[in-house]
Design an enzyme around this catalytic site. Sequence first.
Site, mmCIF file in Angstrom:
data_model
loop_
_atom_site.group_PDB
_atom_site.id
_atom_site.type_symbol
_atom_site.label_atom_id
_atom_site.label_comp_id
_atom_site.label_asym_id
_atom_site.label_seq_id
_atom_site.Cartn_x
_atom_site.Cartn_y
_atom_site.Cartn_z
ATOM 1 N N ASP A 1 47.619 28.555 43.971
ATOM 2 C CA ASP A 1 48.597 27.747 43.233
ATOM 3 C C ASP A 1 50.033 28.170 43.507
ATOM 4 O O ASP A 1 50.973 27.545 43.009
ATOM 5 C CB ASP A 1 48.310 27.755 41.724
ATOM 6 C CG ASP A 1 48.548 29.105 41.058
ATOM 7 O OD1 ASP A 1 48.717 30.118 41.774
ATOM 8 O OD2 ASP A 1 48.549 29.152 39.818
ATOM 9 N N SER B 1 45.100 35.613 40.026
ATOM 10 C CA SER B 1 46.201 35.188 40.885
ATOM 11 C C SER B 1 46.527 36.262 41.926
ATOM 12 O O SER B 1 45.713 36.571 42.774
ATOM 13 C CB SER B 1 47.424 34.847 40.032
ATOM 14 O OG SER B 1 48.470 34.330 40.812
#
Length: 476
Positions: free
Chosen positions: A248, A109
């Site tokens: 995301d 991430s």
Amino acid sequence: MAVSLQQIISESGIAFGTSGARGLVSQFTPQVCAAFTQSFLQEMQRHYPFSALAIAIDNRPSSLAMAQSCAGMAAAMGLKVKYYGILPTPALALQAMADQVPAIMITGSHIPFDRNGLKFYRPDGEISKADELAISQNTTELLASDIAELSIIASEAAERYLQRYLTICPAQCLSGMHIGVYEHSSAGRDLYHHLLSALGARVTRLERTEHFVPIDTEAVSDADQAKARQWAEQYQLDAIFSTDGDGDRPLIADEKGHWLRGDTVGLLTAKALGIEALSVPVNANSAIDLCGSFSKVLRTRIGSPYVIAGMETLLPDFQRVAGFEANGGFLLASALNINSNPLTALPTRDALLPFIAILLLANKQPISELVAALPQRFTASERVQNFSAENSRTLLAAAAAEPLACLQQLGITDKTVQNVDLTDGVRITLSDTSIIHLRASGNAPELRIYTEAGFALQANELAQNLSTRLRYRSDI
């Protein structure tokens, strides 16, 4: 000598955090990746029938090798591997759910490139905390496996992801808008401009990089804040869109180049979609409760598994259920009908739906006007890096036991304590209704600082002062 999956995982030093298993690249050896994969797949085989595993990666230098180790174990277990290459996490999840197969996303991430992670999906969505525990405690012996050679299959996952949003948007709905896409090293950087252009927008692609950039949507750097203001003025943009490394978490700027806070993004998205009930973490802005747009707001611990669990408790009582995190990642628990077209549920963080929803809600009015119409509560966040888990435990225990004394040590001597929330970390509401929230990161040796106040400057100064105090004071 035979070795168990539990032993390999435990000795690796890798732990499950708020979303997936994260650790140093050096800890994700081929054996460790294989052990996590075997344990995950064996747990899935206890509950679901499937014959394939879907895998995708982000742009980190270490991600491909990790994927090869995971794929090698899947092949050793007799499964077909569907490798999608570099792809946003929500696109992988959407495809895996459509195919009813489990999936592994290789991504860290937003954390630095010397770290990475594994994010696991059941055929029906993200794994739960119970699944994480089962994966960590599997005492089965490690199977023999090889490093797999991977070839990208057809781009069906990317196409499905884009079509999801093309379907619900009126033709040329963004005509006349000029949108900047800050591409950096995002896993979705080759997709976003296609979608926005197809909807009629003029798109300017900004700062694509060949090195990995760890964009943290909860703590946007001063450099990225300056870039957005410069781009907005230079190109006369109506909005700027970007994401974290795996696509995301959204990063959205208004027409002035001001990045919106993630919980502001989530709130605007929920309003645009007509959501009835929301599951949000305890650190999300209180404007969510104050705006009066939702029948129910459920507060949870921080992390997508907790938000998902909260959504599941809401589904029996409400028809339009969603959740979001303070980082802006939006999770849709209910299937909706948008512009007379179906939008399927996607109960994992997504960056693209918030941007599309906000643009449609804005209807070509300035995004800043949407933000100004919300209850004026402002949040800020900072992180103290290289703050050990032991130091975090000591600080949080002291803050929970003696919150007023802790405040005084942190330099806050002119306010008293109104309320203390221990849902996740220590969240203290002060006598002037401002809030400080201290929490240990689940992904790295960092202390997270969240603040909220009635004025943006007050929230920012409070977060910065706390960060400085904790960074340089060894006696706290």
